[in-house]
Every structure is written in C-alpha cells, then in structure tokens.
Design a protein around this motif. Structure first.
Motif, PDB file in Angstrom:
ATOM      1  N   SER A  53      40.524  38.333  36.809  1.00 46.41           N
ATOM      2  CA  SER A  53      40.733  39.013  35.701  1.00 46.41           C
ATOM      3  C   SER A  53      42.146  39.898  36.068  1.00 46.41           C
ATOM      4  N   TYR A  54      42.558  39.939  37.278  1.00 40.64           N
ATOM      5  CA  TYR A  54      44.032  40.560  37.567  1.00 40.64           C
ATOM      6  C   TYR A  54      44.881  39.459  37.326  1.00 40.64           C
ATOM      7  N   ARG A  55      44.621  38.186  37.711  1.00 38.96           N
ATOM      8  CA  ARG A  55      45.408  37.033  37.858  1.00 38.96           C
ATOM      9  C   ARG A  55      46.114  36.613  36.316  1.00 38.96           C
ATOM     10  N   PHE A  56      44.810  36.704  35.632  1.00 40.42           N
ATOM     11  CA  PHE A  56      44.965  36.358  33.915  1.00 40.42           C
ATOM     12  C   PHE A  56      44.836  37.710  33.161  1.00 40.42           C
ATOM     13  N   ILE A  57      45.348  38.928  33.627  1.00 41.11           N
ATOM     14  CA  ILE A  57      45.214  40.117  32.796  1.00 41.11           C
ATOM     15  C   ILE A  57      46.175  40.417  31.719  1.00 41.11           C
ATOM     16  N   ASP A  58      47.282  39.142  31.763  1.00 39.15           N
ATOM     17  CA  ASP A  58      48.168  39.371  30.437  1.00 39.15           C
ATOM     18  C   ASP A  58      47.432  38.644  29.259  1.00 39.15           C
ATOM     19  N   LYS A  59      46.050  37.782  29.572  1.00 37.79           N
ATOM     20  CA  LYS A  59      45.447  37.450  28.450  1.00 37.79           C
ATOM     21  C   LYS A  59      44.495  38.312  27.840  1.00 37.79           C
ATOM     22  N   TYR A  60      44.169  39.460  28.505  1.00 35.12           N
ATOM     23  CA  TYR A  60      43.266  40.640  28.212  1.00 35.12           C
ATOM     24  C   TYR A  60      43.909  41.399  27.111  1.00 35.12           C
ATOM     25  N   LEU A  61      43.320  41.566  26.078  1.00 35.60           N
ATOM     26  CA  LEU A  61      43.841  42.500  25.198  1.00 35.60           C
ATOM     27  C   LEU A  61      43.318  43.980  25.207  1.00 35.60           C
ATOM     28  N   VAL A  62      44.237  44.694  25.537  1.00 33.86           N
ATOM     29  CA  VAL A  62      43.951  45.985  25.839  1.00 33.86           C
ATOM     30  C   VAL A  62      43.057  46.958  24.946  1.00 33.86           C
ATOM     31  N   GLY A  63      42.189  47.529  25.473  1.00 34.17           N
ATOM     32  CA  GLY A  63      41.270  48.472  24.491  1.00 34.17           C
ATOM     33  C   GLY A  63      39.949  47.605  23.805  1.00 34.17           C
ATOM     34  N   THR A  64      40.198  46.144  24.199  1.00 32.57           N
ATOM     35  CA  THR A  64      38.956  45.502  23.772  1.00 32.57           C
ATOM     36  C   THR A  64      37.854  45.741  24.649  1.00 32.57           C
ATOM     37  N   ASN A  65      36.811  44.922  24.631  1.00 34.92           N
ATOM     38  CA  ASN A  65      35.596  45.007  25.497  1.00 34.92           C
ATOM     39  C   ASN A  65      35.902  44.466  26.735  1.00 34.92           C
ATOM     40  N   ALA A  66      36.366  45.142  27.768  1.00 31.31           N
ATOM     41  CA  ALA A  66      36.452  44.771  29.112  1.00 31.31           C
ATOM     42  C   ALA A  66      35.265  44.244  29.663  1.00 31.31           C
ATOM     43  N   LYS A  67      34.274  44.949  29.432  1.00 35.93           N
ATOM     44  CA  LYS A  67      33.119  44.487  30.302  1.00 35.93           C
ATOM     45  C   LYS A  67      32.720  43.241  29.828  1.00 35.93           C
ATOM     46  N   ALA A  68      32.532  42.679  28.664  1.00 37.58           N
ATOM     47  CA  ALA A  68      32.304  41.612  27.920  1.00 37.58           C
ATOM     48  C   ALA A  68      33.249  40.571  28.721  1.00 37.58           C
ATOM     49  N   TRP A  69      34.496  40.913  28.688  1.00 37.18           N
ATOM     50  CA  TRP A  69      35.542  39.980  29.319  1.00 37.18           C
ATOM     51  C   TRP A  69      35.269  39.696  30.613  1.00 37.18           C
ATOM     52  N   LEU A  70      34.962  40.432  31.545  1.00 43.44           N
ATOM     53  CA  LEU A  70      34.681  40.296  32.785  1.00 43.44           C
ATOM     54  C   LEU A  70      33.423  39.543  33.177  1.00 43.44           C
ATOM     55  N   PHE A  71      32.159  39.945  32.416  1.00 45.03           N
ATOM     56  CA  PHE A  71      31.045  38.970  32.425  1.00 45.03           C
ATOM     57  C   PHE A  71      31.309  37.718  32.080  1.00 45.03           C
ATOM     58  N   LYS A  72      32.015  37.582  31.154  1.00 47.80           N
ATOM     59  CA  LYS A  72      32.321  35.832  30.846  1.00 47.80           C
ATOM     60  C   LYS A  72      32.982  35.260  31.979  1.00 47.80           C
ATOM     61  N   ILE A  73      33.974  35.959  32.591  1.00 50.57           N
ATOM     62  CA  ILE A  73      34.661  35.329  33.637  1.00 50.57           C
ATOM     63  C   ILE A  73      33.675  34.917  34.837  1.00 50.57           C
ATOM     64  N   LEU A  74      32.615  36.166  34.887  1.00 53.06           N
ATOM     65  CA  LEU A  74      31.735  35.964  36.057  1.00 53.06           C
ATOM     66  C   LEU A  74      30.675  34.642  35.914  1.00 53.06           C
ATOM     67  N   LYS A  75      30.517  34.834  34.743  1.00 51.85           N
ATOM     68  CA  LYS A  75      29.611  33.643  34.040  1.00 51.85           C
ATOM     69  C   LYS A  75      30.253  32.489  34.195  1.00 51.85           C
ATOM     70  N   ASN A  76      31.523  32.023  33.968  1.00 49.30           N
ATOM     71  CA  ASN A  76      32.091  30.938  34.188  1.00 49.30           C
ATOM     72  C   ASN A  76      32.197  30.648  35.575  1.00 49.30           C
ATOM     73  N   GLU A  77      32.668  31.563  36.595  1.00 48.07           N
ATOM     74  CA  GLU A  77      32.571  31.263  38.052  1.00 48.07           C
ATOM     75  C   GLU A  77      31.326  30.819  38.378  1.00 48.07           C
ATOM     76  N   PHE A  78      30.397  31.492  38.050  1.00 45.16           N
ATOM     77  CA  PHE A  78      28.808  31.185  38.589  1.00 45.16           C
ATOM     78  C   PHE A  78      28.785  29.518  38.181  1.00 45.16           C
ATOM     79  N   ILE A  79      28.700  29.199  36.838  1.00 42.58           N
ATOM     80  CA  ILE A  79      28.575  27.851  36.419  1.00 42.58           C
ATOM     81  C   ILE A  79      29.420  26.994  37.270  1.00 42.58           C
ATOM     82  N   ASN A  80      30.795  27.298  37.678  1.00 37.94           N
ATOM     83  CA  ASN A  80      31.578  26.258  38.286  1.00 37.94           C
ATOM     84  C   ASN A  80      31.240  26.209  39.908  1.00 37.94           C
TER      85      ASN A  80
END
Length: 197
Positions: A53-80
C-alpha cells in the motif's frame, strides 16, 4: 539528496499512510487470520499489505475507501501466496517434529490459543465462530466482509473481483449454511424463528 518536491511528496504519503491506512490494522489482521488460520501467516499478510500500500500509494485516491483498497491488496496477496504454495511440495518443519517427540506424549499445541475465538468472543459464541470458520473460503470471505466488516455489496465486489450478483448469491448461500449449522444452538439459547407461530 531529496529535492523539495520529493520531501513534500514523502511527507504527504506518510500522512496518508498514518491517517487513512494504519487505523485498519486490526480489521486487516482479523481478515488475514480467517483466511490463513495461522497467526504468523496473518501477520505476514498484513505486513505485506502495508508494504504494498505504501509502495503504490500514488495509485490511491485520497478520501476514498482506504479500508476496501487495503482489503483488496490483502486478498490479492493471499491468492498469490496460495498459488505459490499449491505449486510447491508440502514443507515439514523439522524443529516441530523434534519438539513433538521430545514432549513425551504432551500435545505441543496445548498452549495454543485459538485467535478466532478471542477476536469475536465479545460479539458471538464459540459455536457461531466455529460455524463461520467451517464455511468454504469463498463463503466465509463474503460473510466476514459483509456481516463482520460492514462492506457494501459493491465494495465486496471490488475487493474480491466478482460481480455484485455473485456477492449476493454467495451471501445468501453462506447465510443459509450458517442457519442450518446454528439452528440447534439458537434454540438452546432461546432464539425463535419469528416466521413460525
């Protein structure tokens, strides 16, 4: 030496990370644990989620749903990680085997605390936690994201990359499976089906 713009950008990224990402650490840990059933693996998943999330923080839109964005990263990492694990032969921990044999019949896991029970004991009984954990990962995931974490169907759809109709279908099926597994438990605790007279 960092340029002024680079310093400002880093400060901005640090602020976003601290204010929008870090408050979700406990929820990420809970979700990771329910995916892995292993505290160390859950910690690793959360750590990797925060690194990415820190490495790709420039892809995050400030003020949007950070929790959902983090959960998606975690889910993708789990699948990988799951895909990598499936492709390699099962590893055996030699130290664990030695420890087991040196315990003279004692269970090496006797002091193991089931984190799943601790995480939800304030909200639900052991039977409910056990019933949720007995669901297949696809059903367990939607129950956790919707009924425990409070994500909308649209957010869940984006987190786990499935259509909203599939989210609804899985939730319906998961809730019915839980209902079947918890009917006796509910009756023993005085809950009644309001549809029956």
């Amino acid at each position: 030496m960092l340029l002024t713009d680079d310093i400002l950008t880093k400060r901005n990224h640090d602020q976003i990370f601290e204010e929008e990402f870090l408050p979700h650490a406990d929820a990420l840990k809970t979700f990771a644990y329910h995916l892995t059933y292993n505290e160390t693996d859950a910690d690793d998943l959360v750590q990797e989620t925060y690194l990415k999330s820190y490495r790709f923080i420039d892809k995050y839109l400030v003020g949007t749903n950070a929790k959902a964005w983090l959960f998606k990263i975690l889910k993708n990492e789990f699948i990988n990680r799951y895909r990598k694990k499936v492709k390699r032969p099962k590893a055996v921990d030699f130290e664990e085997i030695i420890h087991y044999h040196n315990e003279e019949g004692d269970n090496p896991y006797s002091s193991y605390v089931d984190l799943r029970v601790e995480l939800y004991q304030a909200m639900m009984g052991d039977e409910v936690t056990t019933a949720i954990n007995s669901l297949a990962v696809d059903f367990r995931t939607v129950i956790l994201l919707c009924d425990i974490e409070g994500f909308t169907y649209e957010e869940i759809s984006k987190i786990i990359d499935i259509p909203i109709g599939t989210v609804r279908s899985r939730l319906f099926r998961a809730r019915n499976m839980l209902k079947e597994r918890l009917t006796k438990y509910a009756a023993e605790h005085g809950y009644k089906d309001k549809r029956k007279k």
